[in-house]
Design an enzyme around this catalytic site. Structure first.
Site: not given
Ligand code: BG6
Length: 466
Positions: A175, A364
């Protein structure tokens, strides 16, 4: 609808959110190891070193370090074709600036890759996922300092060579575009601002150093093995205009520039007019070194990987400033206030593919939710199934109907893990439940949720069951 057999279905995690064992076998501290737990109302406090009696979630994570066999076996049971994971830089170079790597750290990942191979699971490896060695931050000022490029490349060479027989898919920085979007890009770049620091300027310099490092890593990875496929990684915030008012459209264009800033450089190999217009707005020009610009040009990525969780809405306010609205009236929100917008994923895929014509990898996507056990102890997470089902359906439409090239899909956190935003455990994403609470208590026992069986069937049928 069905995808072909080459499509890489799987899940994604990051070392600092699962491994634990934060000092085991010579590992050094990284930026996650000094971050406390918070919640959705407060941001996470960062200490300069681990303090006594303070709980730091990364120290134990979900103890993947000692449970990896069991966890990978569960991934294999779901039929994973790939697993996106990160290597913890500080396991390999504990302080980040050593000349020689830590062999015990390398051996840990030997074991992981061997285990994945046993089940024919393709690793997709992020080189830096929010876990810069802490020493590099404290001694060198993190990515403000171009020395980090050299350190990063030393680390890349070691892992590219060591794991060459296991890994073909690599991702450079997680990111990276969030550097411009975040108030303080601590996770992305290890940056907490000094008083009186010109924040914008620092963000641009830090981004530059990281993009040069990424481009040089791409080149190095290709030299070591021309079959390596190396991608960038961005968080894709698909954005709508509040109305069809032309000024709102302008607001959207402006809002998304911060994101194209990175993909333009990493995919096209140069600072585009979009990039230069961002500098111009701050009345700044940047005269980067010729050799850096050459590195950017010769180290463009093979694919774009991205995370997609939500979309946003913007308008131009009365002061002609871009203003983000609190949600979209046409979609629902998660318990953490993120807009749930599956069609936004299809739009994102089209937007990125139209612009760059490079293969895409959704690395993701997922729903962070509070899971409750029923009387018999089962977790019937229908809300998660619904969320993923709807997103995968839109992804399949983009692939089949819109003819967008997508390499694979890895849902975020196939096993419950520590949240980056808050450090909590109760924000769960997994198909596999981990018995651990926000305060660190729990047996760490793993348990399949209802979504486990649902995803297994999605993979088995290549999406036909959706
Ligand atoms: C992304 C990251 O921003 O979102 C992850 O790459 C992260 O590492 C994921 O865990 C979800 O965000 P959060 O704050 O729910 O963990």
């Amino acid at each position: 609808m069905k995808l072909d057999n080459t499509f890489l279905w799987g899940g994604a995690t990051a070392a600092n959110q699962i491994e634990g064992a934060y000092l085991a076998d010579g590992k050094g501290l990284n930026i996650a190891d000094v971050e406390r737990v918070a919640n959705d109302k407060h941001i996470r406090k960062v200490d300069s070193k681990p303090l006594k009696d303070i709980y730091y979630p990364s120290h134990e994570g979900i103890d993947f370090y000692h449970h990896y066999k069991e966890d990978i076996k569960l991934f294999a049971e779901m039929g994973f074709k790939c697993y996106r994971m990160s290597i913890s830089w500080a396991r390999i170079f504990p302080n980040g600036d050593e000349l020689e790597p830590n062999i015990a750290g390398l051996e840990f990942y030997d074991k992981i890759f061997k285990e994945l191979k046993r089940y024919n699971i393709e690793p997709v490896v992020t080189l830096s996922h929010y876990e810069t060695p802490l020493n590099l931050v404290q001694k060198y000022g993190s990515w403000r300092n171009e020395k980090l490029i050299e350190f990063f490349l030393r680390y890349c060479r070691v892992v590219f060579e060591r794991y060459d027989k296991y890994v073909s898919y690599w991702v450079t920085f997680n990111e990276i575009n969030e550097i411009l979007n975040q108030n303080e890009p601590y996770h992305q770049a290890g940056i907490l601002f000094n008083d009186n620091e010109n924040r914008f300027k620092t963000k641009i310099l830090v981004s530059h150093n990281m993009m040069v490092a990424s481009a040089k890593a791409v080149k190095l990875g290709h030299e070591i093995n021309p079959n390596n496929k190396i991608g960038c990684m961005v968080q894709w915030p698909l954005t709508y205009t509040a109305t069809c008012r032309p000024k709102d459209m302008l607001a959207r264009q402006k809002f998304m520039k911060n994101d194209f800033y990175y993909t333009d450089v990493m995919c096209r190999g140069y600072y585009s007019n979009v990039c230069r217009s961002i500098w111009k707005e701050e009345n700044l020009t940047f005269d980067f070194k010729k050799e850096d610009l050459y590195a950017l040009k010769t180290g463009t990525v093979d694919f774009i990987s991205f995370s997609y969780y939500f979309s946003s809405v913007v308008k131009m306010n009365s002061k002609d400033k871009v203003e983000k609205l609190d949600g979209n009236p046409y979609v629902k929100k998660t318990s953490w206030g993120w807009d749930i917008d599956p069609i936004g994923l299809r739009l994102s895929l089209n937007q990125l593919y139209d612009r760059y014509q490079l293969p895409l990898f959704i690395v993701e996507n997922g729903l962070g939710a509070i899971d409750k056990k029923d009387e018999s102890g089962d977790i019937n997470d229908d809300y998660r199934i619904q969320f993923l089902n709807d997103h995968i359906k839109e992804m399949m439409k983009a692939i089949i109907e819109d003819q967008v090239k997508v390499i694979g899909y890895t849902s975020w956190g196939p096993i419950d893990l520590v949240s980056v935003g808050t450090g909590e455990m109760k924000k769960r994403y997994g198909f596999i439940y981990v018995d651990k609470e926000n305060d660190g208590t729990g047996s760490l026992k793993r348990k399949r949720k209802k979504s486990f069986y649902w995803y297994k069937n999605v993979i088995k049928t290549n999406g036909e069951s959706i």
